[in-house]
Motif scaffolding. Structure first.
Motif, mmCIF file in Angstrom:
data_model
loop_
_atom_site.group_PDB
_atom_site.id
_atom_site.type_symbol
_atom_site.label_atom_id
_atom_site.label_comp_id
_atom_site.label_asym_id
_atom_site.label_seq_id
_atom_site.Cartn_x
_atom_site.Cartn_y
_atom_site.Cartn_z
ATOM 1 N N GLY A 62 9.851 7.606 -6.201
ATOM 2 C CA GLY A 62 8.632 8.366 -5.954
ATOM 3 C C GLY A 62 8.816 9.491 -4.955
ATOM 4 N N ARG A 63 9.574 9.247 -3.900
ATOM 5 C CA ARG A 63 9.707 10.243 -2.832
ATOM 6 C C ARG A 63 10.869 11.203 -3.050
ATOM 7 N NH1 ARG A 63 5.866 11.810 -0.500
ATOM 8 N NH2 ARG A 63 6.958 12.273 1.444
ATOM 9 N N GLY A 64 11.884 10.762 -3.774
ATOM 10 C CA GLY A 64 13.001 11.655 -4.080
ATOM 11 C C GLY A 64 13.747 12.115 -2.842
ATOM 12 N N ALA A 74 0.834 -1.203 0.000
ATOM 13 C CA ALA A 74 0.000 0.000 0.000
ATOM 14 C C ALA A 74 0.869 1.253 0.000
ATOM 15 C CB ALA A 74 -0.935 -0.002 1.206
ATOM 16 N N TYR A 75 1.980 1.213 0.751
ATOM 17 C CA TYR A 75 2.894 2.365 0.711
ATOM 18 C C TYR A 75 3.623 2.430 -0.630
ATOM 19 C CZ TYR A 75 6.161 5.970 1.850
ATOM 20 O OH TYR A 75 6.860 7.156 1.805
ATOM 21 N N TYR A 76 3.901 1.286 -1.216
ATOM 22 C CA TYR A 76 4.472 1.225 -2.570
ATOM 23 C C TYR A 76 3.619 2.080 -3.510
ATOM 24 C CZ TYR A 76 6.837 -1.359 -6.431
ATOM 25 O OH TYR A 76 7.578 -1.727 -7.521
ATOM 26 N N ILE A 77 2.311 1.858 -3.471
ATOM 27 C CA ILE A 77 1.386 2.616 -4.323
ATOM 28 C C ILE A 77 1.404 4.098 -3.955
ATOM 29 C CG2 ILE A 77 -1.054 2.947 -4.868
ATOM 30 C CD1 ILE A 77 -1.398 -0.088 -4.497
ATOM 31 N N ALA A 78 1.349 4.389 -2.657
ATOM 32 C CA ALA A 78 1.297 5.773 -2.190
ATOM 33 C C ALA A 78 2.516 6.568 -2.645
ATOM 34 C CB ALA A 78 1.180 5.811 -0.673
ATOM 35 N N SER A 79 3.667 5.911 -2.713
ATOM 36 C CA SER A 79 4.894 6.626 -3.061
ATOM 37 C C SER A 79 4.902 7.131 -4.496
ATOM 38 C CB SER A 79 6.123 5.731 -2.821
ATOM 39 O OG SER A 79 6.126 4.627 -3.701
ATOM 40 N N ALA A 80 3.956 6.678 -5.320
ATOM 41 C CA ALA A 80 3.853 7.171 -6.687
ATOM 42 C C ALA A 80 3.081 8.495 -6.768
ATOM 43 C CB ALA A 80 3.163 6.136 -7.574
#
Length: 318
Positions: free
Chosen positions: A232-234, A147-153
């Motif tokens: 995603g987060r940079g 779920a965090y994988y998705i959020a990081s996009a």
């Protein structure tokens, strides 16, 4: 006893038998009608409840709005948070000319790395095609692993101070039944073509070479996960000073803010109102009918329970 008395008693017995038979037929007919009516009412009620034409559909508006997509529960094929469902909803939301911003409202422990990666890649692709539409992930109770994988996009991530965020790791669990089989005097007979074809068989002893190989598979999946989160987060992600960030630990929202896992505190209404600037929210989440969900989950649960009984589950981001 005269013949007339005998005949009278016989007719009375026959009359009682006939009346009892008629009464039983009437009773059976009444019960039959009752159950038919009950079945009709049940089916009509079910259709009325589940049909999208009877008020069960999503709200729509012709004006500018904030698009909302729910990511709830396990991220896996055949689940409501499958890649097919989420990606289809994303495309509809982005294609709507009145969408001014998009909120991914997340409450999920994670799941399949493949499904999560599909959704992650699609978010990045759609952001590239529609740079005017910003994507905001809003984590409610839980935004862990896949779920965090998705959020990081997303462009930005919001959460509550008490939300649980992170768990950037990979797991594959199973059981070993070798000792139990030895005690019960059971022999395992597995016939394979391929030296390592049965290396995940829980009824055979572990092999050091195969265990090391399986560890490389999990490490590779973990590296892919980490690379995607970093992309995603940079620079917002403070992993240089926090070596445990990618260890699989999970953090509170308050801790996550300091680690750069999220950008700010807030819920979906706050983001729609204060960040996107459009309080009208249109829900694009794809919902299967309860009948479809039951049919899919019945088949999927059999396979899942069989895998659990056999002692193995594949790599999971959770």
């Amino acid at each position: 006893m005269s013949d007339n008395n005998v005949d009278s008693k016989t007719w009375k017995l026959l009359e009682k038998a006939v009346l009892a038979s008629v009464s039983e037929q009437r009773r059976s007919r009444r019960w039959g009608i009752f159950f038919k009516v009950l079945t009709f009412v049940y089916l009509f009620g079910a259709l009325a409840l589940f049909s999208p034409l009877m008020g069960g559909g999503k709200g729509v508006t012709d004006g500018p709005h904030t698009a909302l997509i729910e990511v709830r529960g396990m991220i896996a094929d055949q689940e409501s948070a499958s890649a097919d469902n989420i990606v289809s909803a994303l495309r509809k939301a982005f294609d709507d000319k009145n969408t001014k911003g998009l909120v991914l409202r997340i409450n999920s422990p994670g799941g399949s790395p493949v499904q999560s990666a599909y959704i992650y890649d699609e978010i990045l692709r759609l952001r590239g095609l529609h740079p005017e539409i910003k994507v905001y992930a809003v984590i409610s109770d839980l935004g862990a692993s896949g779920a965090y994988y998705i959020a990081s996009a997303a462009d930005e991530i919001y959460a509550n101070k008490s939300s649980l965020v992170g768990s950037i790791g990979v797991t594959a669990a199973g059981f070993g039944f070798v000792g139990a089989m030895d005690k019960l005097g059971i022999d395992r007979r597995a016939y394979t073509a391929g030296k390592h074809k049965a290396f995940l068989d829980p009824f055979q002893p572990q092999n050091a070479e195969e265990t090391a190989f399986w560890e490389t598979v999990l490490q590779t999946t973990h590296r892919q996960f980490i690379d995607s989160v970093k992309q995603g987060r940079g620079d917002r992600l403070k992993y240089q000073d926090n070596p445990e960030l990618f260890s699989g630990l999970i953090w509170s929202g308050e801790q996550a803010l300091g680690l750069g896992l999220i950008d700010a505190f807030g819920n979906s209404s706050y983001v729609a109102r204060e960040v996107i600037g459009h309080t009208e929210i249109v829900d694009f989440t794809l919902e299967e009918s309860p009948f479809d969900r039951f049919a899919k989950k019945f088949g999927a649960s059999i396979a899942e329970r069989l895998a659990i009984w056999m002692g193995f589950t594949g790599p999971q981001l959770r």
